[in-house]
Design an enzyme around this catalytic site. Structure first.
Site, PDB file in Angstrom:
ATOM      1  N   THR A  38       0.828  -1.202   0.000  1.00 39.12           N
ATOM      2  CA  THR A  38       0.000   0.000   0.000  1.00 39.12           C
ATOM      3  C   THR A  38       0.869   1.261   0.000  1.00 39.12           C
ATOM      4  O   THR A  38       2.034   1.231   0.389  1.00 39.12           O
ATOM      5  CB  THR A  38      -0.918   0.003   1.235  1.00 39.12           C
ATOM      6  OG1 THR A  38      -0.124  -0.293   2.401  1.00 39.12           O
ATOM      7  CG2 THR A  38      -2.016  -1.045   1.089  1.00 39.12           C
ATOM      8  N   MET A  45      -0.670   0.095   7.584  1.00 34.58           N
ATOM      9  CA  MET A  45      -1.013  -0.644   6.363  1.00 34.58           C
ATOM     10  C   MET A  45       0.204  -1.373   5.821  1.00 34.58           C
ATOM     11  O   MET A  45       0.092  -2.506   5.328  1.00 34.58           O
ATOM     12  CB  MET A  45      -1.603   0.290   5.310  1.00 34.58           C
ATOM     13  CG  MET A  45      -3.011   0.760   5.600  1.00 34.58           C
ATOM     14  SD  MET A  45      -3.825   1.526   4.169  1.00 34.58           S
ATOM     15  CE  MET A  45      -2.824   3.001   3.938  1.00 34.58           C
ATOM     16  N   HIS A  46       1.375  -0.745   5.905  1.00 36.97           N
ATOM     17  CA  HIS A  46       2.604  -1.428   5.481  1.00 36.97           C
ATOM     18  C   HIS A  46       2.850  -2.684   6.314  1.00 36.97           C
ATOM     19  O   HIS A  46       3.298  -3.710   5.789  1.00 36.97           O
ATOM     20  CB  HIS A  46       3.799  -0.476   5.597  1.00 36.97           C
ATOM     21  CG  HIS A  46       3.985   0.388   4.393  1.00 36.97           C
ATOM     22  ND1 HIS A  46       5.108   1.151   4.184  1.00 36.97           N
ATOM     23  CD2 HIS A  46       3.185   0.602   3.320  1.00 36.97           C
ATOM     24  CE1 HIS A  46       4.991   1.800   3.037  1.00 36.97           C
ATOM     25  NE2 HIS A  46       3.835   1.496   2.500  1.00 36.97           N
ATOM     26  N   ASP A  47       2.553  -2.606   7.603  1.00 39.58           N
ATOM     27  CA  ASP A  47       2.731  -3.778   8.458  1.00 39.58           C
ATOM     28  C   ASP A  47       1.861  -4.943   7.984  1.00 39.58           C
ATOM     29  O   ASP A  47       2.233  -6.116   8.153  1.00 39.58           O
ATOM     30  CB  ASP A  47       2.388  -3.434   9.909  1.00 39.58           C
ATOM     31  CG  ASP A  47       3.432  -2.535  10.553  1.00 39.58           C
ATOM     32  OD1 ASP A  47       4.566  -2.466  10.040  1.00 39.58           O
ATOM     33  OD2 ASP A  47       3.108  -1.888  11.571  1.00 39.58           O
ATOM     34  N   PHE A  97       3.289  -5.282   3.468  1.00 40.43           N
ATOM     35  CA  PHE A  97       4.640  -5.221   2.914  1.00 40.43           C
ATOM     36  C   PHE A  97       5.419  -6.517   3.068  1.00 40.43           C
ATOM     37  O   PHE A  97       6.355  -6.782   2.306  1.00 40.43           O
ATOM     38  CB  PHE A  97       5.433  -4.089   3.598  1.00 40.43           C
ATOM     39  CG  PHE A  97       6.293  -3.294   2.662  1.00 40.43           C
ATOM     40  CD1 PHE A  97       7.375  -3.870   1.999  1.00 40.43           C
ATOM     41  CD2 PHE A  97       6.042  -1.955   2.442  1.00 40.43           C
ATOM     42  CE1 PHE A  97       8.176  -3.124   1.140  1.00 40.43           C
ATOM     43  CE2 PHE A  97       6.837  -1.195   1.585  1.00 40.43           C
ATOM     44  CZ  PHE A  97       7.900  -1.789   0.943  1.00 40.43           C
TER      45      PHE A  97
END
Length: 249
Positions: free
Chosen positions: A137, A229-231, A234
């Site tokens: 994201t 969101m990266h957590d 990603f």
């Protein structure tokens, strides 16, 4: 001595130009480019007679976003894009900033330019928020600044599809800032800078502080949500595969 990848030059009284010129890496956000950009804006902040900043790139490139190494470091959980506040340098600058985006603006490089107070694009150049192409994201405040600058519909399209758009295509979509032939972008920016530099510095600083105050208040919460969101997005194997494959092209 290594050649600086950021050139800082006062081109007229009160007008300073920041030129990103890392030709070896096509203005991706290497450690050198990030450090020199941060240092340039710190110098600007501490130079009390300056009134306006122009940020530009070289040839066909404005800024190209994260390096493969930095994206893999985020994938492995070693770092976060929020560890270095590169994204809001222009917004945090006390004086007006013009992004003379003559060349391609890619991913975080495009987002970096969008935080300026004035934006000028090149008709021939490509602009993209290509985060989702890699499977993760958006970050760098993209989910905040793009809707603010481009409108919700176009911003959502760019963020979700990760497609590339020529400046001429964005002009047809009705973006609210100039789109000029690439070789005219910088001269237009300098003319605009001249108009701004005619004003008293204290008035420019006071008005900018007012105009960006809401964004400065809201952005930290947005960054926190983008990191969250990266957590979630990603650290999947597919993301690593995409990063390696796409940088290999």
């Amino acid at each position: 001595m290594m050649t600086p990848v950021v050139d800082l030059k006062e081109i007229a009284p009160g007008i300073v130009q920041v030129t990103m010129q890392d030709k070896e890496h096509k203005n991706t956000f290497t450690e050198a480019l990030m450090v020199e950009l941060i240092n340039a804006f710190e110098t600007i902040r501490n130079t009390p007679h300056l009134k306006v900043v122009i940020v530009t790139g070289y040839d066909n490139y404005f800024a190209s976003g994260g390096t493969q190494e930095s994206l893999l470091d985020i994938y492995e959980g070693k770092v976060s894009f929020a560890d270095i506040n590169l994204y809001s340098l222009a917004q945090d600058c006390p004086i007006p900033v013009i992004s003379a985006m003559q060349g391609h603006g890619i991913g975080g490089g495009f987002v970096f330019g969008m935080f300026a107070d004035f934006i000028i694009l090149g008709k021939e150049s490509f602009y993209t928020t290509n985060f989702m192409k890699y499977g993760f994201t958006p970050g760098m405040g993209a989910t905040y600044v793009l809707p603010q600058k481009l409108g919700i519909s176009l911003a959502q399209e760019m963020l979700l599809t990760a497609n590339s758009y020529r400046g001429a295509d964005l002009e047809k979509r009705g973006i609210p800032f100039p789109v000029l032939p690439r070789n005219e972008v910088l001269s237009h920016a300098r003319q605009l800078a001249g108009d701004l530099a005619d004003k008293p510095r204290h008035s420019l600083v006071t008005l900018k502080e007012h105009l960006v105050s809401v964004a400065r208040e809201q952005l930290p919460a947005i960054i926190k949500k983008e990191v969250a969101m990266h957590d979630k997005t990603f650290h999947h194997p597919e993301v690593k595969e995409r990063i390696i494959a796409l940088f290999g092209k």
